[in-house]
Every structure is written in structure tokens, then in C-alpha cells.
Design a protein around this motif. Structure first.
Motif, PDB file in Angstrom:
ATOM      1  N   UNK A   1       0.819  -1.205   0.000  1.00 39.29           N
ATOM      2  CA  UNK A   1       0.000   0.000   0.000  1.00 39.29           C
ATOM      3  C   UNK A   1       0.864   1.270   0.000  1.00 39.29           C
ATOM      4  N   UNK A   2       1.948   1.269   0.775  1.00 29.65           N
ATOM      5  CA  UNK A   2       2.809   2.446   0.827  1.00 29.65           C
ATOM      6  C   UNK A   2       3.479   2.691  -0.518  1.00 29.65           C
ATOM      7  N   UNK A   3       3.895   1.603  -1.187  1.00 24.58           N
ATOM      8  CA  UNK A   3       4.509   1.751  -2.498  1.00 24.58           C
ATOM      9  C   UNK A   3       3.514   2.326  -3.500  1.00 24.58           C
ATOM     10  N   UNK A   4       2.286   1.845  -3.466  1.00 22.76           N
ATOM     11  CA  UNK A   4       1.244   2.356  -4.364  1.00 22.76           C
ATOM     12  C   UNK A   4       0.970   3.833  -4.093  1.00 22.76           C
ATOM     13  N   UNK A   5       0.784   4.180  -2.809  1.00 26.02           N
ATOM     14  CA  UNK A   5       0.435   5.561  -2.468  1.00 26.02           C
ATOM     15  C   UNK A   5       1.549   6.518  -2.866  1.00 26.02           C
ATOM     16  N   UNK A   6       2.805   6.151  -2.588  1.00 28.77           N
ATOM     17  CA  UNK A   6       3.928   7.026  -2.924  1.00 28.77           C
ATOM     18  C   UNK A   6       4.060   7.192  -4.428  1.00 28.77           C
ATOM     19  N   UNK A   7       3.887   6.119  -5.172  1.00 29.95           N
ATOM     20  CA  UNK A   7       3.978   6.192  -6.634  1.00 29.95           C
ATOM     21  C   UNK A   7       2.873   7.072  -7.201  1.00 29.95           C
ATOM     22  N   UNK A   8       1.656   6.917  -6.674  1.00 28.30           N
ATOM     23  CA  UNK A   8       0.534   7.727  -7.141  1.00 28.30           C
ATOM     24  C   UNK A   8       0.744   9.202  -6.810  1.00 28.30           C
TER      25      UNK A   8
ATOM     26  N   UNK B   1      -9.140   3.411  -6.508  1.00 29.31           N
ATOM     27  CA  UNK B   1      -8.426   2.648  -5.493  1.00 29.31           C
ATOM     28  C   UNK B   1      -7.567   3.561  -4.627  1.00 29.31           C
ATOM     29  N   UNK B   2      -6.993   4.602  -5.225  1.00 22.43           N
ATOM     30  CA  UNK B   2      -6.130   5.531  -4.487  1.00 22.43           C
ATOM     31  C   UNK B   2      -6.911   6.254  -3.394  1.00 22.43           C
ATOM     32  N   UNK B   3      -8.165   6.601  -3.675  1.00 22.44           N
ATOM     33  CA  UNK B   3      -8.984   7.274  -2.653  1.00 22.44           C
ATOM     34  C   UNK B   3      -9.161   6.368  -1.431  1.00 22.44           C
ATOM     35  N   UNK B   4      -9.375   5.072  -1.685  1.00 21.68           N
ATOM     36  CA  UNK B   4      -9.527   4.122  -0.577  1.00 21.68           C
ATOM     37  C   UNK B   4      -8.217   3.949   0.181  1.00 21.68           C
ATOM     38  N   UNK B   5      -7.114   3.855  -0.554  1.00 19.80           N
ATOM     39  CA  UNK B   5      -5.813   3.671   0.085  1.00 19.80           C
ATOM     40  C   UNK B   5      -5.472   4.872   0.964  1.00 19.80           C
ATOM     41  N   UNK B   6      -5.676   6.078   0.432  1.00 22.93           N
ATOM     42  CA  UNK B   6      -5.355   7.287   1.217  1.00 22.93           C
ATOM     43  C   UNK B   6      -6.219   7.366   2.469  1.00 22.93           C
ATOM     44  N   UNK B   7      -7.494   7.028   2.344  1.00 23.72           N
ATOM     45  CA  UNK B   7      -8.375   7.038   3.512  1.00 23.72           C
ATOM     46  C   UNK B   7      -7.930   6.009   4.544  1.00 23.72           C
ATOM     47  N   UNK B   8      -7.542   4.825   4.057  1.00 27.47           N
ATOM     48  CA  UNK B   8      -7.099   3.763   4.966  1.00 27.47           C
ATOM     49  C   UNK B   8      -5.814   4.149   5.677  1.00 27.47           C
TER      50      UNK B   8
ATOM     51  N   UNK C   1      -4.736   7.169   6.263  1.00 24.58           N
ATOM     52  CA  UNK C   1      -5.029   8.229   7.234  1.00 24.58           C
ATOM     53  C   UNK C   1      -5.611   7.648   8.517  1.00 24.58           C
ATOM     54  N   UNK C   2      -6.510   6.661   8.368  1.00 30.88           N
ATOM     55  CA  UNK C   2      -7.083   6.011   9.548  1.00 30.88           C
ATOM     56  C   UNK C   2      -6.000   5.340  10.382  1.00 30.88           C
ATOM     57  N   UNK C   3      -5.063   4.685   9.711  1.00 28.58           N
ATOM     58  CA  UNK C   3      -3.966   4.028  10.427  1.00 28.58           C
ATOM     59  C   UNK C   3      -3.085   5.041  11.139  1.00 28.58           C
ATOM     60  N   UNK C   4      -2.781   6.166  10.466  1.00 30.87           N
ATOM     61  CA  UNK C   4      -1.940   7.195  11.096  1.00 30.87           C
ATOM     62  C   UNK C   4      -2.654   7.831  12.281  1.00 30.87           C
ATOM     63  N   UNK C   5      -3.980   8.067  12.121  1.00 35.50           N
ATOM     64  CA  UNK C   5      -4.754   8.625  13.242  1.00 35.50           C
ATOM     65  C   UNK C   5      -4.734   7.670  14.423  1.00 35.50           C
TER      66      UNK C   5
ATOM     67  N   UNK D   1      -2.540   6.189  20.031  1.00 34.40           N
ATOM     68  CA  UNK D   1      -1.865   5.316  20.996  1.00 34.40           C
ATOM     69  C   UNK D   1      -0.453   5.792  21.301  1.00 34.40           C
ATOM     70  N   UNK D   2      -0.125   7.000  20.864  1.00 31.30           N
ATOM     71  CA  UNK D   2       1.212   7.541  21.097  1.00 31.30           C
ATOM     72  C   UNK D   2       1.617   7.548  22.564  1.00 31.30           C
ATOM     73  N   UNK D   3       0.687   7.880  23.509  1.00 36.63           N
ATOM     74  CA  UNK D   3       1.127   7.933  24.910  1.00 36.63           C
ATOM     75  C   UNK D   3       1.661   6.612  25.435  1.00 36.63           C
ATOM     76  N   UNK D   4       1.232   5.497  24.850  1.00 38.18           N
ATOM     77  CA  UNK D   4       1.692   4.206  25.335  1.00 38.18           C
ATOM     78  C   UNK D   4       3.174   3.990  25.052  1.00 38.18           C
ATOM     79  N   UNK D   5       3.711   4.745  24.081  1.00 33.95           N
ATOM     80  CA  UNK D   5       5.133   4.619  23.771  1.00 33.95           C
ATOM     81  C   UNK D   5       5.974   5.597  24.573  1.00 33.95           C
TER      82      UNK D   5
END
Length: 289
Positions: free
Chosen positions: A1-8, A59-66, A68-72, A77-81
Motif C-alpha cells: 500500500x505504501x509503495x502504491x500511495x507514494x507512486x501515485x 483505489x487511491x482514494x480508498x488507500x489514502x483514507x485507509x 489516514x485512519x492508520x496514522x490517526x 496510541x502515542x502515549x503508550x510509547x
């Protein structure tokens, strides 16, 4: 997914490879596998670069949304680190009226500490993984958690300072005739009890009915009448002179507040420091009331 998003996003395999610190062939291989998986081309070559196909755009719209959800989720959970963090949960009333105004004192003691304040009215489950400390009106004694008393609370009658100047010297019966009441629809008992204690005052008038207790204090500050609010929730407003207490109306005892923590070793050293600080801050608050 990261390779696809960066290429797009970058419009080329080599640029995507540079950003992700991979070889161009590795990027090409990942995209080929992705196209095999979706069953159709996602890119078309344009000169030395690439451009998304119509299917790729969708497909790119779905990947970017996904992503973003993962980054959010990662940020949540940042405080746990962070080994110098503590997660504290309490109601929004207590957070805004009592805890948040005192957090500057805690930061002064521990400048590098990170506090995550979770506000929710329903008591969450507490353990040393999801939540470090809980302030609530319920004592929790289980195999996983234990509570200590934090401080007693009571409901006090408050109004704006301007209204207090007009009403503070009035006998209770005259006060009830002169001042409208701000009533929490879920807890109308205090208004009924006032009517019963001073029958000669008649039925007190109501200016506002609210369903969210946080609006009680806001309505009182706005000069809309008298509200019965938790002293802890009104603490900051009382100390700053944004509202004033009316002595003619008796305070109503409320359930005391408890501080709950896990029985297991604390997730970070900061949890123990916040636990000790909360107890001391509560003791000072109680002494001043």
C-alpha cells in the motif's frame, strides 16, 4: 500500500523508491502484485513517469483514507510509547472545572510529563494497558483495580456575580420569587425541594431547562438565573469570580469522588507521580472549601 500511495502521489517509480528507501524494482514488484490482486492495471506510463488509471484513481482514494485512519490510530496510541506519560479519565465536568485548571501545577513539578485526559461520563474499564487512573463517583474494588477516596462533593447554588449582588441579601422566599432557576432535566429534585421548603414563595420560575449538566454553569455565568452545580465542576469558575455562590440555598451532598488505579505495577513512573499529586491536590482543594 505504501509503495502504491507514494507512486501515485509522486508520479514515478524512482521517486517513490527514493522516498521509501527501496529499489525501483522492489516498488515495481509490489505494484505488480497489487495489480494482480485487484485484477486490473492501476497505472499507465506517461513518458518517464506514471499516471493512475480510472480504476487506480478510485483505489487511491480508498488507500489514502485507509492510511489516514492508520496514522490517526497510531497518534491516538502515542502515549503508550512515551515512558513519561499518564492517561487519566474523568467526567467532562470534573475535567473542566477541577482537574484541567490545576494541570499547570503538575507540569511545573514535572515539565517533561505528558498527560492524556480522557473525558467520558460513563465509567470505563481500568487496567494498566488502556487507562492508568480514573476519577469517578464510583468505588472500584476488583482483582484488577482499587480505589481511594479523593474528596467529597456537594451541589451549590450559583449565579453570575452581577445577579449575586442583587440577590445575596434576600431571604430565601424573596430570592425564589425574584430569581429564575436553571434546572437539569435529569435532576429536577432540587427545584422541587426549594418549592417545598418555602411554600409562601409560590412556584419558582424556571428560565432554562438543560439536559447536559455542563450547560448549567454556562447558563449561570450568562446571567440566566440560579443553577445547582457540583462544587468540583464549578471550582475554577468560583475561584475566578465567574460565578458566585448564594448562601441562602443549602448545599446538597453529592457522592464523593474516588481515585482508581490498577493493582498491577504502573505502566510508567509518571502514573505513580500523578496518583500522588492528585491526592495532594484534592486534599488542598478540600481544605480550602
Amino acid at each position: 500500500m505504501l509503495a502504491f500511495e507514494a507512486t501515485a502521489r509522486l508520479g514515478g517509480l524512482s521517486r517513490a523508491a527514493d522516498e521509501l528507501s527501496l529499489t525501483q524494482s522492489a516498488i515495481s514488484h509490489q505494484i505488480h502484485n497489487l495489480e494482480q490482486w485487484v485484477g486490473q492495471p492501476l497505472f499507465k506510463r506517461i513518458g518517464r513517469g506514471v499516471k493512475l488509471t480510472a480504476a487506480g484513481e478510485l483505489f487511491n482514494a480508498t488507500v489514502r483514507s485507509t492510511l489516514k485512519t492508520l496514522l490517526d490510530g497510531r497518534e491516538r496510541i502515542e502515549p503508550y510509547r512515551n515512558p513519561n506519560s499518564a492517561i487519566v479519565a474523568c467526567s467532562a465536568d470534573i475535567a473542566s472545572g477541577w482537574l484541567a485548571p490545576r494541570l499547570g501545577q503538575l507540569r511545573a513539578l514535572y515539565p517533561g510529563m505528558e498527560i492524556w485526559l480522557v473525558t467520558q461520563d460513563e465509567k470505563p474499564e481500568i487496567d494498566r494497558i488502556d487507562l492508568d487512573l480514573l476519577i469517578s463517583a464510583e468505588r472500584v474494588e476488583t482483582g484488577d483495580a482499587t480505589s481511594v477516596p479523593l474528596f467529597d462533593d456537594e451541589a451549590v447554588a450559583v449565579c453570575s456575580p452581577e445577579m449575586a449582588l442583587l440577590w445575596r441579601a434576600l431571604p430565601l422566599a424573596d430570592l425564589l420569587r425574584a430569581a429564575p432557576l436553571i434546572v437539569d432535566e435529569r435532576h429536577p429534585e432540587w427545584a422541587l425541594s426549594l418549592r417545598g421548603s418555602e411554600p409562601e414563595a409560590g412556584t419558582p420560575q424556571r428560565s432554562v431547562m438543560v439536559y447536559d449538566s455542563r450547560l448549567l454553569l454556562d447558563s449561570a455565568m450568562a446571567g440566566l438565573g440560579i443553577a445547582m452545580v457540583s462544587r468540583a465542576a464549578a471550582d475554577a469558575a468560583l475561584r475566578r469570580g465567574l460565578v458566585a455562590a448564594l448562601p441562602q440555598i443549602p448545599a446538597i451532598p453529592l457522592p464523593g469522588l474516588w481515585l482508581t488505579t490498577s493493582r498491577l505495577p504502573a505502566r510508567t513512573p509518571a502514573v505513580g507521580q500523578v496518583y500522588d499529586w492528585l491526592r495532594k491536590a484534592a486534599a488542598r482543594s478540600y481544605e480550602n472549601n
